[in-house]
Design a protein around this motif. Structure first.
Motif, PDB file in Angstrom:
ATOM      1  N   TRP A   1      46.015  36.518  51.490  1.00  0.00           N
ATOM      2  CA  TRP A   1      47.229  36.875  51.118  1.00  0.00           C
ATOM      3  C   TRP A   1      47.331  37.805  49.893  1.00  0.00           C
ATOM      4  N   MET A   2      46.424  37.927  49.194  1.00  0.00           N
ATOM      5  CA  MET A   2      46.305  38.735  47.710  1.00  0.00           C
ATOM      6  C   MET A   2      46.390  40.089  48.480  1.00  0.00           C
ATOM      7  N   PHE A   3      45.416  40.503  49.214  1.00  0.00           N
ATOM      8  CA  PHE A   3      45.271  41.796  49.678  1.00  0.00           C
ATOM      9  C   PHE A   3      46.351  42.181  50.935  1.00  0.00           C
ATOM     10  N   GLY A   4      47.148  41.388  51.277  1.00  0.00           N
ATOM     11  CA  GLY A   4      47.988  41.600  52.319  1.00  0.00           C
ATOM     12  C   GLY A   4      49.455  41.335  51.725  1.00  0.00           C
ATOM     13  N   THR A   5      49.648  41.029  50.506  1.00  0.00           N
ATOM     14  CA  THR A   5      50.777  41.307  49.763  1.00  0.00           C
ATOM     15  C   THR A   5      50.970  42.482  48.978  1.00  0.00           C
ATOM     16  N   PRO A   6      51.858  43.491  49.555  1.00  0.00           N
ATOM     17  CA  PRO A   6      51.843  44.914  49.088  1.00  0.00           C
ATOM     18  C   PRO A   6      51.822  45.092  47.501  1.00  0.00           C
ATOM     19  N   PRO A   7      52.978  44.309  47.114  1.00  0.00           N
ATOM     20  CA  PRO A   7      53.160  44.587  45.497  1.00  0.00           C
ATOM     21  C   PRO A   7      51.961  44.173  44.561  1.00  0.00           C
ATOM     22  N   VAL A   8      51.350  42.822  45.167  1.00  0.00           N
ATOM     23  CA  VAL A   8      50.270  42.344  44.325  1.00  0.00           C
ATOM     24  C   VAL A   8      49.052  43.224  44.524  1.00  0.00           C
ATOM     25  N   ALA A   9      48.796  43.864  45.755  1.00  0.00           N
ATOM     26  CA  ALA A   9      47.601  44.728  45.821  1.00  0.00           C
ATOM     27  C   ALA A   9      47.942  45.871  45.055  1.00  0.00           C
ATOM     28  N   ARG A  10      49.051  46.439  45.264  1.00  0.00           N
ATOM     29  CA  ARG A  10      49.278  47.757  44.116  1.00  0.00           C
ATOM     30  C   ARG A  10      49.173  47.350  42.698  1.00  0.00           C
ATOM     31  N   GLU A  11      49.710  46.195  42.428  1.00  0.00           N
ATOM     32  CA  GLU A  11      49.194  46.028  40.963  1.00  0.00           C
ATOM     33  C   GLU A  11      48.001  45.901  40.570  1.00  0.00           C
ATOM     34  N   LEU A  12      47.152  45.370  41.463  1.00  0.00           N
ATOM     35  CA  LEU A  12      45.555  45.197  41.317  1.00  0.00           C
ATOM     36  C   LEU A  12      45.104  46.643  41.365  1.00  0.00           C
ATOM     37  N   ARG A  13      45.548  47.457  42.151  1.00  0.00           N
ATOM     38  CA  ARG A  13      45.089  48.868  42.312  1.00  0.00           C
ATOM     39  C   ARG A  13      45.328  49.739  40.999  1.00  0.00           C
ATOM     40  N   HIS A  14      46.556  49.097  40.330  1.00  0.00           N
ATOM     41  CA  HIS A  14      46.923  49.942  39.112  1.00  0.00           C
ATOM     42  C   HIS A  14      45.885  49.557  37.901  1.00  0.00           C
ATOM     43  N   TRP A  15      45.321  48.449  38.165  1.00  0.00           N
ATOM     44  CA  TRP A  15      44.440  47.925  36.913  1.00  0.00           C
ATOM     45  C   TRP A  15      42.971  48.115  37.122  1.00  0.00           C
ATOM     46  N   LEU A  16      42.605  48.614  38.245  1.00  0.00           N
ATOM     47  CA  LEU A  16      41.393  48.833  38.707  1.00  0.00           C
ATOM     48  C   LEU A  16      40.707  50.116  38.201  1.00  0.00           C
ATOM     49  N   ARG A  17      39.538  50.143  37.664  1.00  0.00           N
ATOM     50  CA  ARG A  17      39.006  51.296  37.127  1.00  0.00           C
ATOM     51  C   ARG A  17      37.663  51.479  37.950  1.00  0.00           C
ATOM     52  N   LEU A  18      37.819  52.217  38.943  1.00  0.00           N
ATOM     53  CA  LEU A  18      36.666  52.226  39.827  1.00  0.00           C
ATOM     54  C   LEU A  18      35.934  53.578  39.793  1.00  0.00           C
ATOM     55  N   ASP A  19      36.451  54.570  38.904  1.00  0.00           N
ATOM     56  CA  ASP A  19      35.620  55.747  38.768  1.00  0.00           C
ATOM     57  C   ASP A  19      35.468  55.907  37.321  1.00  0.00           C
ATOM     58  N   PRO A  20      34.250  56.017  37.115  1.00  0.00           N
ATOM     59  CA  PRO A  20      33.775  56.115  35.476  1.00  0.00           C
ATOM     60  C   PRO A  20      34.338  57.425  34.824  1.00  0.00           C
ATOM     61  N   ARG A  21      34.864  58.450  35.507  1.00  0.00           N
ATOM     62  CA  ARG A  21      35.619  59.360  34.960  1.00  0.00           C
ATOM     63  C   ARG A  21      36.973  59.075  34.687  1.00  0.00           C
ATOM     64  N   ASP A  22      37.427  58.012  35.102  1.00  0.00           N
ATOM     65  CA  ASP A  22      38.698  57.639  34.868  1.00  0.00           C
ATOM     66  C   ASP A  22      39.063  57.532  33.348  1.00  0.00           C
ATOM     67  N   PRO A  23      39.997  58.386  32.670  1.00  0.00           N
ATOM     68  CA  PRO A  23      40.027  58.144  31.141  1.00  0.00           C
ATOM     69  C   PRO A  23      40.352  56.832  30.460  1.00  0.00           C
ATOM     70  N   ARG A  24      40.831  55.707  31.508  1.00  0.00           N
ATOM     71  CA  ARG A  24      41.011  54.432  31.026  1.00  0.00           C
ATOM     72  C   ARG A  24      40.070  53.504  31.335  1.00  0.00           C
ATOM     73  N   TYR A  25      38.695  54.103  31.706  1.00  0.00           N
ATOM     74  CA  TYR A  25      37.518  53.264  32.014  1.00  0.00           C
ATOM     75  C   TYR A  25      37.153  52.385  30.992  1.00  0.00           C
ATOM     76  N   HIS A  26      37.084  53.134  29.681  1.00  0.00           N
ATOM     77  CA  HIS A  26      36.697  52.372  28.715  1.00  0.00           C
ATOM     78  C   HIS A  26      37.709  51.816  27.834  1.00  0.00           C
ATOM     79  N   ARG A  27      38.856  51.668  28.303  1.00  0.00           N
ATOM     80  CA  ARG A  27      39.995  51.088  27.330  1.00  0.00           C
ATOM     81  C   ARG A  27      40.679  49.601  27.964  1.00  0.00           C
ATOM     82  N   ASP A  28      40.877  49.620  29.306  1.00  0.00           N
ATOM     83  CA  ASP A  28      41.378  48.373  29.725  1.00  0.00           C
ATOM     84  C   ASP A  28      40.875  48.175  31.186  1.00  0.00           C
ATOM     85  N   GLY A  29      41.651  47.226  31.810  1.00  0.00           N
ATOM     86  CA  GLY A  29      41.562  46.990  33.587  1.00  0.00           C
ATOM     87  C   GLY A  29      40.126  46.530  33.856  1.00  0.00           C
TER      88      GLY A  29
END
Ligand SMILES: Cc1cc2nc3c(=O)[nH]c(=O)nc-3n(C[C@H](O)[C@H](O)[C@H](O)COP(=O)(O)O)c2cc1C
Length: 305
Positions: free
Chosen positions: A150-178
């Motif tokens: 349900w979670m991965f199949g519900t677009p707004p929920v999946a999009r919000e999750l993606r927004h808070w994922l920090r999957l790349d250590p080079r992401d400037p937000r990596y050490h801040r949140d998410g």
């Protein structure tokens, strides 16, 4: 030095409080004789948490963390929840009565990897706060798969999750949140696959991404372990958040880690069945156990200036 200034010096510690997706949704306003804690709307989760349940739990957990840190610093502080939009930390006649210390706050962390087999023992169950129901993990394994789909199949929920994922250590937000790849205990290749799949989300959704991602978590509850459900009729869910934090700290004292599985409450079908199973209003669900390896320490925003 006023109690407000003394407590402020401990901000990095009370910021260790947990929050859904590690959004850290609180604002902290230091005033002459009170600290006003509000909500940063940019850090709420309108699609994944439309009722504000997790936000209220997180706010309560934050207030409880502040009170524990204040008591440990010898300060007499209480919290006032009379305004539903704000929490006020105010001066009190005596120190907050708690069994927890700053070391408990500092050591607490979520562990999402595998746990050793075994159910919680009765001594621990007896020591828990009221309103906590024990469920065997295997009993919820199928439910978790349904909730993940349900979670991965519900677009707004999946999009919000993606927004808070920090999957790349080079992401400037990596050490801040998410949620980092390390917090999710993903290998580098797994993190790259997940990042790619979520980037191409509308397409991958049609290609069956939800089932694929849900399959990743299929075995998460297929072992003999314990899941706890925090229930409550609390008019103010922030009070339940305070109980939740105390519960997690108590379990930590026994060397136990927790892993919340909020999707079981977010997915309407699994939430309905869980409510029937526990016979009360479930507010939080989390597995509990001895993690097989030490979890990573999650990121936090720097203190306010
Ligand atoms: C109300 C609430 C709901 C949460 N739900 C989930 C969840 O569904 N899945 C998960 O993996 N973590 C969940 N978490 C854990 C947070 O992601 C975690 O607290 C945050 O990333 C910070 O990490 P830490 O607790 O290890 O410091 C939740 C936390 C709170 C307070």
């Amino acid at each position: 030095m006023s109690w407000v200034s003394v407590l402020r010096e401990h901000e990095p510690l009370f910021r260790r409080a947990p929050s859904a997706h590690n959004t850290q949704p609180w604002t902290i306003d230091y005033r002459a004789d009170e600290i006003v804690i509000g909500v940063d709307p940019a850090r709420s989760l309108p699609d994944s948490d439309p009722t504000g349940r997790d936000l209220a739990l997180g706010m309560g957990a934050f207030a409880e963390t502040c009170l524990i840190v204040a008591a440990d610093a010898g300060l007499c502080v209480d919290c006032d929840l009379s305004d539903p939009r704000l929490i006020r930390l105010v001066a009190a006649a005596r120190r907050y009565d708690t069994r927890f210390h700053r070391a408990d706050v500092d050591a607490r962390r979520v562990a999402r990897g595998p746990y050793a087999e075994g159910l919680l023992d009765l001594v621990i169950l007896a020591a828990l706060e009221p309103g906590i129901v024990h469920v065997r993990s295997r009993a919820l394994a199928g439910e978790l798969a349904a909730a993940d789909r349900w979670m991965f199949g519900t677009p707004p929920v999946a999009r919000e999750l993606r927004h808070w994922l920090r999957l790349d250590p080079r992401d400037p937000r990596y050490h801040r949140d998410g949620l980092t790849d390390r917090a999710l205990e993903l290998s580098r290749p797994e993190a790259r696959v997940l990042a790619g799949a979520l980037r191409a989300y509308p397409l991958t959704r049609r290609l069956g991404l939800p089932a694929l991602l849900a399959a990743g978590g299929r075995n998460l509850l297929r072992y003999d372990g314990s899941v706890l459900v925090l229930t409550g009729e609390d008019d103010d869910v922030r009070e339940a958040g305070r109980r939740l934090l105390r519960t997690w700290l108590l379990l930590g004292r026994f060397g136990l880690a927790v892993h919340p599985l909020s999707q079981l409450l977010d997915c309407p079908a699994t939430a309905g069945r869980l409510t029937a199973r526990v016979g009360g209003r479930p507010l939080a669900v989390f597995r509990v156990g001895h993690p097989r390896h030490e979890p990573d320490r999650s990121a936090r925003l720097p203190p306010t200036h």
